[in-house]
Design an enzyme around this catalytic site. Structure first.
Site, PDB file in Angstrom:
ATOM      1  CE  LYS A 115      -0.366  -0.298   5.049  1.00  0.00           C
ATOM      2  NZ  LYS A 115      -1.209  -0.741   6.168  1.00  0.00           N
TER       3      LYS A 115
ATOM      4  CE1 TYR B  80      12.462  31.317   6.763  1.00  0.00           C
ATOM      5  CE2 TYR B  80      12.773  28.969   6.389  1.00  0.00           C
ATOM      6  CZ  TYR B  80      12.494  30.235   5.908  1.00  0.00           C
ATOM      7  OH  TYR B  80      12.235  30.421   4.589  1.00  0.00           O
TER       8      TYR B  80
HETATM    9  C1  LIG Z   1      -0.475  -1.696   6.918  1.00  0.00           C
HETATM   10  C2  LIG Z   1      -1.096  -2.981   7.310  1.00  0.00           C
HETATM   11  C3  LIG Z   1      -0.323  -4.142   7.413  1.00  0.00           C
HETATM   12  C4  LIG Z   1       1.177  -4.120   7.347  1.00  0.00           C
HETATM   13  O1  LIG Z   1       1.662  -3.636   8.587  1.00  0.00           O
HETATM   14  P1  LIG Z   1       3.212  -3.585   8.944  1.00  0.00           P
HETATM   15  O2  LIG Z   1       3.220  -3.155  10.369  1.00  0.00           O
HETATM   16  O3  LIG Z   1       3.821  -2.594   8.028  1.00  0.00           O
HETATM   17  O4  LIG Z   1       3.770  -4.941   8.740  1.00  0.00           O
HETATM   18  C5  LIG Z   1      -0.972  -5.339   7.631  1.00  0.00           C
HETATM   19  N1  LIG Z   1      -2.318  -5.383   7.778  1.00  0.00           N
HETATM   20  C6  LIG Z   1      -3.092  -4.280   7.715  1.00  0.00           C
HETATM   21  C7  LIG Z   1      -4.567  -4.397   7.902  1.00  0.00           C
HETATM   22  C8  LIG Z   1      -2.511  -3.037   7.499  1.00  0.00           C
HETATM   23  O5  LIG Z   1      -3.277  -1.948   7.472  1.00  0.00           O
END
Ligand SMILES: *Cc1c(COP(=O)(O)O)cnc(C)c1O
Length: 374
Positions: A48, A269
């Site tokens: 993702k 800044y």
């Molecule tokens: C993002 C996500 C994962 C992966 O999680 P990690 O901690 O990066 O391994 C797995 N399952 C779901 C439902 C997620 O949203």
């Protein structure tokens, strides 16, 4: 580090404010390590958010070549984008489920939704019945995160009218751990109990439970299909133990100016940093617009070899300034590269200095970096 790249790539890299290198061999090694860690369970890849910012179009095929056949993305649009770069036997799953109206396209593309509510389940069933087909899905339960998935009340309702599942083949029952990066958290065991209670109602469907952290809890958490993300990309799966994963990401930033300033000079800044003695400084070509958070102001560092170069003053939008007094004069000049993530500063160390997680650093790394995969 630019071993086998073309002249055009070299020129693009030279002009860029920094170079983000993704080590696909390390990614594949991490995939295989997770397979050994989980034994008989299948290991999916969570890709993702453009594979946590690293480029899903490169990362997903590399995982496929390492043996991965199951790919989770968050949003349906991401699945449509990714499908063309994957072989036909790769299966895509949509974690966030479907918006009303997206069901026909999802079914036609052979993409599998996670059903997170009775409403989504009814929509999927209605389509299956209308078309006279069986449609696969994952069914998610909320076991304690209150984020996505059927509530305990919805599970009861579904148990009372199983006909609502007509036309749906539930491949896996699924849930997500809220505290898996902390093996000592009591929430893990609580969620496991809840997951077992729900899963018992769907004996035909095997569980999908563990993310990266869950995979390093004991085998009770593994289920049939594990869903690691961050561990594939080299992030520590849990914060209590040494990180067993190979680093996948390297980020080097360009020096765009150097100067020597006397004691009493304000930097950046707000003039938050005032030198106490003569210092040598280097300005680097990336800032918070490139995903290096402002919280690194006066806290984080870059590295030249093993030499730590502390960030002085506030991180700007397009640049930040480091103190390079520890290096010999002239060691860095216009065009030099210094390490932001690499052998001397891990992704997790940088995230910790920024007061955040490896996830947020990775997904925030900007589009202005020249990106290399090797
Ligand atoms: C993002 C996500 C994962 C992966 O999680 P990690 O901690 O990066 O391994 C797995 N399952 C779901 C439902 C997620 O949203």
């Amino acid at each position: 580090m630019f071993g086998e790249i073309s002249e055009a790539q070299r020129q693009a890299a030279d002009a860029a404010p920094g170079v983000l290198t993704v080590d696909l061999a390390a990614l594949a090694a991490n995939y295989r390590l997770l397979c050994r860690q989980t034994g008989p369970a299948r290991v999916a890849g969570v890709v993702k958010a453009d594979a946590y910012g690293l480029g899903a179009a490169r990362v997903a095929p590399a995982l496929y070549a390492a043996g991965c056949r199951d790919f989770f993305i968050a949003q349906f649009g991401e699945a449509l984008d990714l499908q063309p770069v994957l072989a036909a036997d790769a299966q895509l799953y949509v974690l966030n489920g479907l918006q009303p109206g997206a069901e026909p396209r999802c079914a036609e593309a052979g993409i599998i939704p996670v059903l997170n509510s009775l409403e989504q389940l009814d929509n999927w069933s209605r389509l299956a019945l209308a078309r006279g087909v069986i449609l696969p899905a994952l069914l998610q339960f909320d076991t304690g995160m209150s984020r996505l998935g059927l509530s305990p009340e919805e599970v009861e309702l579904l148990a009372e009218s199983p006909v609502r599942l007509a036309g749906i083949k539930v491949l896996h029952v699924m849930s997500h751990l809220a505290s898996a990066d902390d093996p000592l958290s009591a929430q893990n065991a609580e969620q496991l109990v809840a997951m077992r209670r729900f899963a018992a109602r769907f004996p035909g469907a095997t569980p999908s439970f563990a993310n990266s952290g869950g995979l390093f809890l004991d085998a009770d958490y593994h289920g049939a299909l594990v869903r690691p993300g961050i561990a594939l990309y080299g992030g520590a799966p849990n914060l209590a133990r040494p990180n067993p994963m190979q680093p996948v990401v390297r980020l080097d930033l360009r020096v765009i100016q150097t100067r020597t300033v006397p004691a009493g000079t304000r930097i950046g800044y707000g003039g938050t940093h005032v030198t106490r003695s003569e210092r040598r400084l280097a300005t680097l070509a990336a800032g918070y617009a490139d995903g290096l958070p402002r919280s690194l102001s006066d806290r984080g560092a870059a590295y030249a070899g093993a030499t730590r170069l502390p960030i002085v003053g506030r991180v700007s939008m397009d640049s930040l300034t480091v103190d390079v007094t520890a290096l010999p004069p002239g060691a860095l000049r216009l065009g030099s590269l210094v390490e932001m993530i690499g052998p001397h500063q891990t992704l997790d160390a940088l995230a910790s200095d920024a007061g955040t997680l490896s996830y947020e650093i990775l997904t925030g790394l900007g589009a202005r970096f020249h990106r290399l995969a090797r």
